[in-house]
Design an enzyme around this catalytic site. Structure first.
Site, mmCIF file in Angstrom:
data_model
loop_
_atom_site.group_PDB
_atom_site.id
_atom_site.type_symbol
_atom_site.label_atom_id
_atom_site.label_comp_id
_atom_site.label_asym_id
_atom_site.label_seq_id
_atom_site.Cartn_x
_atom_site.Cartn_y
_atom_site.Cartn_z
ATOM 1 N N HIS A 1 -10.205 -5.293 -3.414
ATOM 2 C CA HIS A 1 -9.082 -5.678 -2.743
ATOM 3 C C HIS A 1 -8.839 -5.893 -1.258
ATOM 4 O O HIS A 1 -9.754 -5.285 -0.557
ATOM 5 C CB HIS A 1 -8.012 -4.339 -2.808
ATOM 6 C CG HIS A 1 -8.357 -3.038 -2.396
ATOM 7 N ND1 HIS A 1 -9.444 -2.370 -3.049
ATOM 8 C CD2 HIS A 1 -8.323 -2.411 -1.175
ATOM 9 C CE1 HIS A 1 -9.799 -1.402 -2.469
ATOM 10 N NE2 HIS A 1 -9.261 -1.387 -1.675
ATOM 11 N N ASP B 1 0.853 -0.996 -0.110
ATOM 12 C CA ASP B 1 0.144 0.106 -0.124
ATOM 13 C C ASP B 1 0.905 1.349 -0.008
ATOM 14 O O ASP B 1 1.851 1.411 0.546
ATOM 15 C CB ASP B 1 -0.872 0.002 1.336
ATOM 16 C CG ASP B 1 -1.977 0.961 1.223
ATOM 17 O OD1 ASP B 1 -3.226 0.611 0.955
ATOM 18 O OD2 ASP B 1 -1.745 2.289 1.256
ATOM 19 N N ILE B 2 0.572 2.330 -0.709
ATOM 20 C CA ILE B 2 1.352 3.608 -0.898
ATOM 21 C C ILE B 2 1.299 4.355 0.329
ATOM 22 O O ILE B 2 2.143 5.137 0.647
ATOM 23 C CB ILE B 2 0.802 4.184 -1.998
ATOM 24 C CG1 ILE B 2 1.872 5.018 -2.732
ATOM 25 C CG2 ILE B 2 -0.400 5.107 -1.737
ATOM 26 C CD1 ILE B 2 1.195 5.759 -4.055
ATOM 27 N N ASN C 1 -13.035 -3.263 2.253
ATOM 28 C CA ASN C 1 -13.856 -2.243 2.392
ATOM 29 C C ASN C 1 -14.896 -2.240 1.228
ATOM 30 O O ASN C 1 -14.620 -2.725 0.068
ATOM 31 C CB ASN C 1 -13.281 -0.726 2.486
ATOM 32 C CG ASN C 1 -12.519 -0.745 3.611
ATOM 33 O OD1 ASN C 1 -12.746 -1.249 4.522
ATOM 34 N ND2 ASN C 1 -11.231 -0.041 3.484
ATOM 35 N N VAL D 1 -10.821 3.057 -3.544
ATOM 36 C CA VAL D 1 -10.445 2.410 -4.933
ATOM 37 C C VAL D 1 -11.299 1.363 -5.204
ATOM 38 O O VAL D 1 -11.466 0.284 -4.635
ATOM 39 C CB VAL D 1 -9.139 2.062 -4.954
ATOM 40 C CG1 VAL D 1 -8.804 1.230 -6.401
ATOM 41 C CG2 VAL D 1 -8.008 3.206 -4.714
ATOM 42 N N HIS E 1 -6.984 -5.661 2.211
ATOM 43 C CA HIS E 1 -5.919 -5.229 2.835
ATOM 44 C C HIS E 1 -5.255 -6.081 4.010
ATOM 45 O O HIS E 1 -6.049 -6.857 4.615
ATOM 46 C CB HIS E 1 -6.366 -3.930 3.905
ATOM 47 C CG HIS E 1 -6.961 -2.767 2.940
ATOM 48 N ND1 HIS E 1 -6.064 -1.667 2.929
ATOM 49 C CD2 HIS E 1 -8.084 -2.555 2.438
ATOM 50 C CE1 HIS E 1 -6.783 -0.839 2.164
ATOM 51 N NE2 HIS E 1 -8.192 -1.294 1.949
HETATM 52 P P1 AMP Z 1 -9.654 1.368 0.107
HETATM 53 O O1 AMP Z 1 -10.151 2.489 1.101
HETATM 54 O O2 AMP Z 1 -10.167 0.178 0.623
HETATM 55 O O3 AMP Z 1 -10.371 1.475 -1.276
HETATM 56 O O4 AMP Z 1 -8.394 1.435 0.465
HETATM 57 C C1 AMP Z 1 -7.541 1.947 -0.933
HETATM 58 C C2 AMP Z 1 -5.961 1.861 -0.637
HETATM 59 O O5 AMP Z 1 -5.225 1.849 -1.741
HETATM 60 C C3 AMP Z 1 -5.428 2.903 0.367
HETATM 61 O O6 AMP Z 1 -5.176 2.122 1.516
HETATM 62 C C4 AMP Z 1 -4.626 3.671 -0.364
HETATM 63 O O7 AMP Z 1 -3.415 3.966 0.417
HETATM 64 C C5 AMP Z 1 -4.055 2.640 -1.486
HETATM 65 N N1 AMP Z 1 -3.504 3.287 -2.594
HETATM 66 C C6 AMP Z 1 -3.992 4.396 -3.435
HETATM 67 N N2 AMP Z 1 -3.136 4.367 -4.321
HETATM 68 C C7 AMP Z 1 -2.279 3.708 -4.473
HETATM 69 C C8 AMP Z 1 -1.048 3.227 -5.307
HETATM 70 N N3 AMP Z 1 -0.764 3.859 -6.311
HETATM 71 N N4 AMP Z 1 -0.402 2.195 -4.976
HETATM 72 C C9 AMP Z 1 -0.640 1.339 -3.931
HETATM 73 N N5 AMP Z 1 -1.789 1.684 -2.912
HETATM 74 C C10 AMP Z 1 -2.502 2.663 -3.281
#
Ligand code: AMP
Ligand code: ZN
Length: 112
Positions: free
Chosen positions: A100, A30-31, A87, A96, A102
């Protein structure tokens, strides 16, 4: 799905620190990590939310958990434990819209 962030990572159009990949699944850091290990485990196939998971992708969804388990063990967290979250939608905190898991490990997590 060129407007989907994670599809762009799958396509190699955006960088990611990849931890695992096979024909169906990718995992990357995760970023914005919330724990010493914070990995995201995604299907290569675009599925926007758990609410839209097709019945025929039940095995694919199960595979995400198998990859989470494998990664956690590889990184040394099998015994200390870890958290796996998905989520779904606005109130679920999904940002996103490509499903996915976590995987969070390496510190004591509290609450939900
Ligand atoms: P969610 O709130 O479950 O949709 O989580 C989305 C996750 O994607 C968050 O924890 C972000 O930090 C992560 N995220 C967003 N952009 C990127 C990226 N380019 N590379 C890796 N993780 C990302
Ligand atoms: Zn996507």
């Amino acid at each position: 799905m060129s407007d989907c962030l994670f599809c762009r990572i799958v396509a190699g159009e955006l960088p990611a620190k990849v931890l695992y990949q096979d024909d169906d699944v990718m995992a990357f850091h995760d970023i914005n990590p919330q724990a010493p290990l914070h990995a995201l485990i995604i299907p290569r196939k675009h599925i926007a939310t758990l609410a839209e998971l097709p019945e025929e992708d039940t095995a694919l969804a199960g595979k995400l958990f198998q990859v989470a388990k494998k990664l956690a063990a590889e990184q040394g967290y099998a015994e200390s434990g870890y958290r796996v979250i998905m989520n779904c939608g606005k109130h679920g905190g999904q940002v996103v819209y490509h499903i996915h898991l976590h995987l969070l490990a390496g510190k004591q997590l509290h609450g939900l």
